[in-house]
Scaffold this motif. Structure first.
Motif, PDB file in Angstrom:
ATOM      1  N   SER A 151      -1.015 -18.316  -9.445  1.00 49.49           N
ATOM      2  CA  SER A 151      -1.239 -16.903  -9.763  1.00 49.49           C
ATOM      3  C   SER A 151      -2.715 -16.553  -9.863  1.00 49.49           C
ATOM      4  CB  SER A 151      -0.542 -16.545 -11.077  1.00 49.49           C
ATOM      5  OG  SER A 151      -1.172 -17.170 -12.181  1.00 49.49           O
ATOM      6  N   THR A 152      -3.589 -17.550  -9.744  1.00 53.03           N
ATOM      7  CA  THR A 152      -5.029 -17.284  -9.842  1.00 53.03           C
ATOM      8  C   THR A 152      -5.788 -17.720  -8.593  1.00 53.03           C
ATOM      9  OG1 THR A 152      -5.302 -19.384 -11.055  1.00 53.03           O
ATOM     10  CG2 THR A 152      -5.108 -17.367 -12.364  1.00 53.03           C
ATOM     11  N   GLY A 153      -5.100 -17.785  -7.475  1.00 55.57           N
ATOM     12  CA  GLY A 153      -5.786 -17.982  -6.204  1.00 55.57           C
ATOM     13  C   GLY A 153      -5.784 -19.375  -5.626  1.00 55.57           C
ATOM     14  N   GLY A 198     -14.197 -16.328  -6.562  1.00 58.39           N
ATOM     15  CA  GLY A 198     -14.463 -14.902  -6.661  1.00 58.39           C
ATOM     16  C   GLY A 198     -13.191 -14.099  -6.843  1.00 58.39           C
ATOM     17  N   PHE A 199     -12.215 -14.706  -7.496  1.00 59.47           N
ATOM     18  CA  PHE A 199     -10.905 -14.080  -7.716  1.00 59.47           C
ATOM     19  C   PHE A 199     -11.047 -12.907  -8.672  1.00 59.47           C
ATOM     20  CE2 PHE A 199      -6.526 -13.966  -9.394  1.00 59.47           C
ATOM     21  CZ  PHE A 199      -5.794 -14.141  -8.237  1.00 59.47           C
ATOM     22  N   LYS A 200     -10.497 -11.750  -8.304  1.00 60.25           N
ATOM     23  CA  LYS A 200     -10.655 -10.526  -9.094  1.00 60.25           C
ATOM     24  C   LYS A 200      -9.313 -10.068  -9.669  1.00 60.25           C
ATOM     25  CE  LYS A 200     -14.621  -8.808  -6.451  1.00 60.25           C
ATOM     26  NZ  LYS A 200     -14.797 -10.022  -5.635  1.00 60.25           N
ATOM     27  N   ARG A 230      -1.948  -8.641  -7.144  1.00 64.07           N
ATOM     28  CA  ARG A 230      -1.155  -8.816  -5.928  1.00 64.07           C
ATOM     29  C   ARG A 230      -0.112  -9.915  -6.065  1.00 64.07           C
ATOM     30  NH1 ARG A 230      -6.362  -7.933  -3.721  1.00 64.07           N
ATOM     31  NH2 ARG A 230      -6.496  -5.829  -2.840  1.00 64.07           N
ATOM     32  N   SER A 231      -0.376 -10.870  -6.948  1.00 62.05           N
ATOM     33  CA  SER A 231       0.617 -11.911  -7.184  1.00 62.05           C
ATOM     34  C   SER A 231       1.537 -11.561  -8.347  1.00 62.05           C
ATOM     35  CB  SER A 231      -0.071 -13.264  -7.457  1.00 62.05           C
ATOM     36  OG  SER A 231      -0.880 -13.199  -8.597  1.00 62.05           O
ATOM     37  N   HIS A 232       1.330 -10.374  -8.953  1.00 59.91           N
ATOM     38  CA  HIS A 232       2.186  -9.893 -10.036  1.00 59.91           C
ATOM     39  C   HIS A 232       2.586  -8.443  -9.769  1.00 59.91           C
ATOM     40  CE1 HIS A 232      -0.118 -13.211 -11.759  1.00 59.91           C
ATOM     41  NE2 HIS A 232       0.812 -13.339 -12.673  1.00 59.91           N
ATOM     42  N   PRO A 233       3.127  -8.142  -8.577  1.00 58.60           N
ATOM     43  CA  PRO A 233       3.396  -6.738  -8.234  1.00 58.60           C
ATOM     44  C   PRO A 233       4.439  -6.075  -9.118  1.00 58.60           C
ATOM     45  CG  PRO A 233       4.434  -8.212  -6.656  1.00 58.60           C
ATOM     46  CD  PRO A 233       3.545  -9.062  -7.515  1.00 58.60           C
ATOM     47  N   GLY A 234       5.302  -6.871  -9.747  1.00 59.68           N
ATOM     48  CA  GLY A 234       6.345  -6.284 -10.580  1.00 59.68           C
ATOM     49  C   GLY A 234       5.925  -6.067 -12.003  1.00 59.68           C
ATOM     50  N   GLY A 235       4.747  -6.531 -12.402  1.00 57.15           N
ATOM     51  CA  GLY A 235       4.308  -6.418 -13.775  1.00 57.15           C
ATOM     52  C   GLY A 235       3.483  -5.174 -14.025  1.00 57.15           C
ATOM     53  N   ALA A 236       3.154  -4.966 -15.300  1.00 58.18           N
ATOM     54  CA  ALA A 236       2.379  -3.795 -15.685  1.00 58.18           C
ATOM     55  C   ALA A 236       1.003  -3.820 -15.035  1.00 58.18           C
ATOM     56  CB  ALA A 236       2.249  -3.731 -17.201  1.00 58.18           C
ATOM     57  N   LEU A 237       0.386  -4.999 -14.962  1.00 56.77           N
ATOM     58  CA  LEU A 237      -0.933  -5.093 -14.348  1.00 56.77           C
ATOM     59  C   LEU A 237      -0.874  -4.739 -12.876  1.00 56.77           C
ATOM     60  CD1 LEU A 237      -3.899  -5.788 -14.658  1.00 56.77           C
ATOM     61  CD2 LEU A 237      -3.330  -8.152 -14.118  1.00 56.77           C
ATOM     62  N   GLY A 238       0.189  -5.171 -12.203  1.00 54.42           N
ATOM     63  CA  GLY A 238       0.344  -4.836 -10.794  1.00 54.42           C
ATOM     64  C   GLY A 238       0.423  -3.341 -10.573  1.00 54.42           C
ATOM     65  N   ARG A 239       1.204  -2.666 -11.438  1.00 55.62           N
ATOM     66  CA  ARG A 239       1.312  -1.209 -11.310  1.00 55.62           C
ATOM     67  C   ARG A 239      -0.037  -0.546 -11.542  1.00 55.62           C
ATOM     68  NH1 ARG A 239       6.231  -2.273 -13.905  1.00 55.62           N
ATOM     69  NH2 ARG A 239       5.307  -1.922 -15.958  1.00 55.62           N
ATOM     70  N   LYS A 240      -0.786  -1.028 -12.523  1.00 55.73           N
ATOM     71  CA  LYS A 240      -2.065  -0.404 -12.835  1.00 55.73           C
ATOM     72  C   LYS A 240      -3.075  -0.586 -11.715  1.00 55.73           C
ATOM     73  CE  LYS A 240      -1.866  -0.756 -17.885  1.00 55.73           C
ATOM     74  NZ  LYS A 240      -2.506  -1.348 -19.098  1.00 55.73           N
ATOM     75  N   LEU A 241      -3.074  -1.749 -11.098  1.00 53.27           N
ATOM     76  CA  LEU A 241      -4.128  -2.075 -10.151  1.00 53.27           C
ATOM     77  C   LEU A 241      -3.769  -1.851  -8.696  1.00 53.27           C
ATOM     78  CD1 LEU A 241      -5.575  -5.278 -11.826  1.00 53.27           C
ATOM     79  CD2 LEU A 241      -6.444  -2.949 -11.941  1.00 53.27           C
ATOM     80  N   LEU A 242      -2.493  -1.696  -8.390  1.00 53.45           N
ATOM     81  CA  LEU A 242      -2.095  -1.542  -6.994  1.00 53.45           C
ATOM     82  C   LEU A 242      -1.590  -0.149  -6.651  1.00 53.45           C
ATOM     83  CD1 LEU A 242      -0.298  -4.965  -6.361  1.00 53.45           C
ATOM     84  CD2 LEU A 242      -2.655  -4.327  -5.885  1.00 53.45           C
ATOM     85  N   THR A 243      -1.335   0.683  -7.661  1.00 52.45           N
ATOM     86  CA  THR A 243      -0.829   2.034  -7.405  1.00 52.45           C
ATOM     87  C   THR A 243      -1.983   2.959  -7.050  1.00 52.45           C
ATOM     88  OG1 THR A 243       0.973   1.714  -8.989  1.00 52.45           O
ATOM     89  CG2 THR A 243       0.434   3.986  -8.377  1.00 52.45           C
ATOM     90  N   HIS A 244      -1.905   3.583  -5.891  1.00 51.11           N
ATOM     91  CA  HIS A 244      -2.929   4.533  -5.469  1.00 51.11           C
ATOM     92  C   HIS A 244      -2.608   5.915  -6.031  1.00 51.11           C
ATOM     93  CE1 HIS A 244      -4.063   1.393  -2.612  1.00 51.11           C
ATOM     94  NE2 HIS A 244      -5.228   2.020  -2.499  1.00 51.11           N
ATOM     95  N   LEU A 245      -3.649   6.687  -6.230  1.00 48.99           N
ATOM     96  CA  LEU A 245      -3.480   8.011  -6.820  1.00 48.99           C
ATOM     97  C   LEU A 245      -2.585   8.894  -5.966  1.00 48.99           C
ATOM     98  CD1 LEU A 245      -4.262   9.745  -9.192  1.00 48.99           C
ATOM     99  CD2 LEU A 245      -6.321  10.431  -7.980  1.00 48.99           C
ATOM    100  N   ARG A 246      -2.711   8.768  -4.652  1.00 49.13           N
ATOM    101  CA  ARG A 246      -1.892   9.613  -3.772  1.00 49.13           C
ATOM    102  C   ARG A 246      -0.395   9.324  -3.932  1.00 49.13           C
ATOM    103  NH1 ARG A 246      -4.162   5.968   0.228  1.00 49.13           N
ATOM    104  NH2 ARG A 246      -5.835   7.463   0.608  1.00 49.13           N
ATOM    105  N   ASP A 247      -0.059   8.152  -4.489  1.00 52.19           N
ATOM    106  CA  ASP A 247       1.348   7.799  -4.684  1.00 52.19           C
ATOM    107  C   ASP A 247       1.972   8.504  -5.894  1.00 52.19           C
ATOM    108  OD1 ASP A 247       1.229   6.023  -2.523  1.00 52.19           O
ATOM    109  OD2 ASP A 247       0.513   4.392  -3.809  1.00 52.19           O
ATOM    110  N   VAL A 248       1.151   8.970  -6.816  1.00 52.05           N
ATOM    111  CA  VAL A 248       1.693   9.560  -8.049  1.00 52.05           C
ATOM    112  C   VAL A 248       1.289  11.017  -8.249  1.00 52.05           C
ATOM    113  CG1 VAL A 248       1.794   7.331  -9.214  1.00 52.05           C
ATOM    114  CG2 VAL A 248      -0.267   8.706  -9.419  1.00 52.05           C
TER     115      VAL A 248
END
Length: 335
Positions: free
Chosen positions: A79-81, A189-191, A197-215
């Protein structure tokens, strides 16, 4: 402290037992850290270099409690690269060893370094030419002697009063695995976005992968009026769209201003004659805007910094394309 425990058990004695166990494990970690700063540091660096150079996966192995620790280490690495997987040594004897290839690196965990299931695999692994990293508490063990790199996780004693149950030893194994994962994470250089991206179903995934145009609200759901719109029509648009605000736009859908529920209250308190006013006269000019190609998390940050509940969204040319409210972001579970 009053006793609610059965029999003659004394609560303060129980707490003392727990504290004693924690002190032993804390001391084991301090000793481990000190060794890394001394003779064990070179081996740790070599282990990191070997894993970084690996073209395949880090294959983690361990029996019993060391196996449970190994599963966690493999999961943390993945989960960390660092591509990783856990292979059970007993299952490896019955076909699962085929999962290990020449381009992999094996991390074998055993406090004693004499686990039969692990040591029996050593000849095969050596014949394959697979780099072998040992994580063990016995530097002279069979596992250590046949490994390319030895990570010393020895402890003076277990937290178990019988000095039998793996406690302090598994704590040092877990911590050393975390230390490897963190070092590798930083060197790659893992960010946070990579973690998401390896936690798309979690809260962090939603926060970091959801684009503004989607909501964001857009099209007919977007409350907007022209600058000459009357107060009554302005209020009808606000009420119909339910955003708690209306955007005032000019030619080319350029944002001129915004009128919100808060603006309405302030105008009433100031005694403004609303019935004869136009949207241009009532609006707050130059409102905050954000680009539509950013992540929703950036909108959250801007809204929190500016202490606003509604944010207007524009494209690269500055044309209004949407709006988003705190409630919209909460529904999308971005906040």
């Amino acid at each position: 402290m009053t006793s609610s425990l059965p029999g003659a058990v004394e609560p303060t004695a129980v707490v003392a037992m727990a504290q004693h166990a924690l002190q032993i494990e804390a001391q084991a970690l301090q000793d481990l850290s000190a060794r890394l700063g001394e003779h064990s540091g070179e081996a740790f660096v070599k282990a990191v270099q070997a894993i970084l150079a690996c073209k395949g996966r880090l294959v983690v192995m361990g029996m019993g409690k060391s196996g449970h620790v190994g599963r966690k280490i493999a999961a943390t690495m993945a989960s960390t690269g660092t591509p990783a997987m856990f292979v059970h040594p007993a299952e490896a004897h019955h076909g699962d060893l085929g999962m290990v290839t020449r381009i992999d690196v094996v991390l074998a965990i055993s406090n004693s370094g004499e686990s039969e299931e692990l040591t029996a695999l050593l000849p095969v692994l050596k014949r394959q030419g697979v780099p072998l990293i040992a994580m063990t508490g016995k530097a002279q063990s069979s596992l250590a002697r046949h490994s390319d790199i030895v990570l010393d996780c020895a402890v003076d004693k277990e937290a178990c009063p019988l000095n039998l149950a793996p406690t302090a030893s598994t704590t040092t194994q877990m911590a050393l695995g975390d230390a490897l994962a963190v070092a590798l994470l930083e060197l790659r250089g893992f960010k946070a976005e990579d973690f998401a991206r390896s936690h798309p179903g979690g809260a962090l995934g939603r926060k970091l992968l959801t684009h503004l145009r989607d909501v964001m609200r857009s099209g007919d759901a977007l409350p907007k009026v022209g600058p000459d719109t009357s107060f009554s029509d302005l209020m009808r648009e606000m009420s119909a769209k339910g955003l708690g605000a209306a955007v005032v736009v000019g030619a080319g859908n350029k944002v001129l201003g915004v009128f919100t529920d808060g603006d309405l209250r302030r105008k009433i308190e100031a005694g403004v004659d609303l019935r004869s006013a136009t949207a241009a006269q009532l609006m707050t000019a130059g409102p905050r805007t954000i680009r539509d190609d950013v992540l929703a998390a950036e909108a959250v940050s801007l809204m929190e910094t500016c202490r606003i509940n509604t944010l207007l969204v524009v494209d690269a040319q500055g044309h209004l394309v949407g709006a988003v409210s705190t409630n919209d972001l909460m529904r999308a579970k971005v906040i």
